[in-house]
Design an enzyme around this catalytic site. Structure first.
Site, PDB file in Angstrom:
ATOM      1  N   ASP A  12      32.826  39.975  34.894  1.00 55.03           N
ATOM      2  CA  ASP A  12      33.373  40.786  35.981  1.00 55.03           C
ATOM      3  C   ASP A  12      32.486  41.998  36.270  1.00 55.03           C
ATOM      4  O   ASP A  12      32.061  42.237  37.404  1.00 55.03           O
ATOM      5  CB  ASP A  12      34.773  41.280  35.594  1.00 55.03           C
ATOM      6  N   THR A  19      39.841  34.331  36.978  1.00 58.06           N
ATOM      7  CA  THR A  19      39.446  34.611  35.600  1.00 58.06           C
ATOM      8  C   THR A  19      39.950  33.551  34.619  1.00 58.06           C
ATOM      9  O   THR A  19      39.250  33.197  33.672  1.00 58.06           O
ATOM     10  CB  THR A  19      39.951  35.998  35.167  1.00 58.06           C
TER      11      THR A  19
END
Length: 333
Positions: free
Chosen positions: A46, A127
């Site tokens: 991320d 995710t």
């Protein structure tokens, strides 16, 4: 064909580099033994992805604003020292001058105001898919005065022919307002293929795309929706805005993002919808909220005026809206 403007060149290359970097992180840090609770590879991917795009934006358009998902505060905490070191190591693969301070500054530059002209970024959309080895994406869009003008998706687990591949070429998608939607290889971008939504007009034959995670939608109401319309096929569950890629490529007809039970006040983040929505619309599809209202990107970092999402091939949109109303999936307020 889309116009290869400086903005388009930047968006394609920045998204491509970030998506390929996240794929490297997945390969090197995510193992079969990884527990669901261990999100450290997600953290690294991320932050590294956001830093890479932010650095590229500062070089290409130093006066442009970035509105992105992550903030650097977590990386400044003592317990995050190893994570920051890892993020910096990965960013340095693309930005040789990167150090920990520069990385944090690049990440923090994503805390811009969502007004006027700005870029919005989801550095790692999906995710849970990333941790499972399934679909995830890097999503970048240019918004001007509340309108999405340019959207790019980098999907490492989606091939340019639309197949879901664990170890394929990856796909790079772009849409420019009024110039269509296009797809090419992520690893070796050359020829672009134009995308077109499905021509299916029989809603009973519709293929539904929905979030993999039950917490991101209302699975019971999706089942009721399908039953109301006599849709027989099981919904295709997958993560991230890669769903928009399949819908734009005619590999589904409906995409539902219903309000999850217990989260009635939730509002979508702009980076979760901007790039994918334009890619779908430029392929001939339609996207609204559950009440049939256009998505409003002029209200800051969230779609404050919208509730949920319905995306379709366009042909089936009105019937789908009516069915959502019939099964009680449309918020009253």
């Amino acid at each position: 064909m889309f116009e290869l403007t400086p903005q388009v060149q930047f968006a394609l290359e920045a998204t491509r580099q970030a998506a390929m970097l996240t794929a490297q992180i997945e390969k090197e840090l995510v193992s079969a033994a990884l527990t669901k609770e261990d999100r450290s590879p997600v953290t690294v991917a991320d932050y590294a992805s956001q830093a890479v795009v932010a650095a590229a934006l500062q070089r290409a358009f130093p006066n442009d604003t970035l509105v992105a998902e992550e903030e650097s505060g977590y990386l400044h905490q003592p317990q995050s020292k190893q994570a920051l070191q890892l993020v910096t190591q990965y960013v340095r693969r693309l930005e040789p001058t990167a150090d920990e301070n520069r990385v944090c500054a690049w990440i923090e530059s994503g805390n811009g105001k969502a007004e006027g002209r700005f870029w919005t970024l989801d550095p790692l959309d999906g995710t849970k898919g990333f941790l499972r080895g399934d679909q995830y994406a890097v999503a970048l869009a240019l918004i001007e005065d509340g309108k999405v003008k340019l959207g790019v998706l980098g999907c490492p687990k989606l091939d340019p022919d639309g197949r879901l591949q664990a170890n394929g070429e990856g796909a790079l998608l772009i849409a420019q307002l009024d110039k269509g939607s296009w797809i090419t290889s992520l690893r070796n971008p050359q020829t672009f293929r134009r995308l077109q939504v499905s021509p299916q007009a029989d809603i009973r034959q519709a293929r539904i795309l929905r979030s993999f995670e039950s917490g991101h939608t209302d699975a019971d109401r999706i089942q009721a929706f399908a039953a109301w319309l006599k849709i027989q096929a099981e919904p295709l569950r997958m993560d991230s805005q890669a769903k928009y890629a399949l819908l734009a490529d005619g590999q589904g007809e409906l995409l539902l993002r219903l309000l999850s039970p217990g989260k009635a006040e939730y509002r979508e983040k702009i980076w979760d919808q901007a790039a994918g929505s334009l890619i779908l619309q430029e392929a001939g599809g339609k996207i609204t909220d559950l009440r049939g209202q256009p998505l409003d990107f002029s209200q800051g970092r969230t779609l404050r005026n919208n509730r949920g999402v319905l995306a379709s091939n366009g042909i089936l949109h009105a019937q789908a809206l009516a069915a959502l109303q019939a099964v009680g999936a449309v918020p009253e307020d």
